[in-house]
Design an enzyme around this catalytic site. Sequence first.
Site, PDB file in Angstrom:
ATOM      1  CB  SER A 258      24.253  98.626   2.838  1.00 55.82           C
ATOM      2  OG  SER A 258      22.738  98.433   1.166  1.00 55.82           O
TER       3      SER A 258
ATOM      4  CG  HIS B  16      19.678  94.828   2.431  1.00 55.54           C
ATOM      5  ND1 HIS B  16      20.117  94.633   1.769  1.00 55.54           N
ATOM      6  CD2 HIS B  16      20.085  96.652   2.274  1.00 55.54           C
ATOM      7  CE1 HIS B  16      20.907  95.407   1.538  1.00 55.54           C
ATOM      8  NE2 HIS B  16      21.159  96.259   1.879  1.00 55.54           N
TER       9      HIS B  16
END
Length: 293
Positions: A74, A183
Amino acid sequence: MMNGYAEFPAVRDTFTEASDILKQDLWQLVAEGDDADLNATINTQPIMLTAGVAVWRAWLAQGGAQPVLMAGHSLGEYTALVAAGALNFADALPLVRFRAQCMQQAVPEGVGGIAAILGLDDDTVRAVCAEAAQNEVLEAVNYNSPGQVVIAGNRGAVERGMELAKAKGAKRALMLPMSVPSHCSLLKDAAARLGTYLADVAIQTPTIPVLHNADVQAHADADGIRDALVRQLYSPVRWVETVTEFGKRGVTFNAECAPGRVLAGLNKRIDTNQQALALSDGEALKAALAAVM
């Protein structure tokens, strides 16, 4: 969070550099800041970027070897791009702060949710998301390790997904203390804003290949990297595939450049043929140097 690195000048120098760029004392924030300030997304993301870069620089300063591949989970993808020379640190800091603002503004407080599901295979988690969505957004967003998948979307859908996952045999279903459902497709508007910002950010060819979360590919051109970073915001983090790809390319050691051990723990469960090293403090860094050399 950085107390274990006090002896390394590269660490303090990196925090000083970051503080000068952002006009904010990040070292004081990590040493003395309260939870509310540290957990504010616009602070968390620059701090984590700085911490990762600081540990990377400490590794190099101690004679650590150059890796053959890099990746980041991430936000860590930005750290990897800085370490690989694709992003300037001075550009990356305001970039990740802007990213944080886009994420926070895309989904109002209380609308989104994110939860960890433990003990189910990937296909079952995806089936849970499809069944529990009920015309809301619910998606598998982090494939962290076999049997550990994170889901995100509208909060009500996440809560339904947690209950359904437990009914299907999940060992645990745990709501995570994060206000942004990272996400998932709720962040597509945020991704569009990020893409506009990224168009003006200088990006060079990485000196070390970086595998991106969205496609588990290394991109050498600036537009390819920009596109991967935009897609990352609303696409799953494919961490299991990433670490597996390390192994396919002959990696025998992987090292987590951050003051923690989460990724190293995941990596051990993904590929037992790779020795996972957590550079969690100065002593761990020295031990990792000895192991690799």
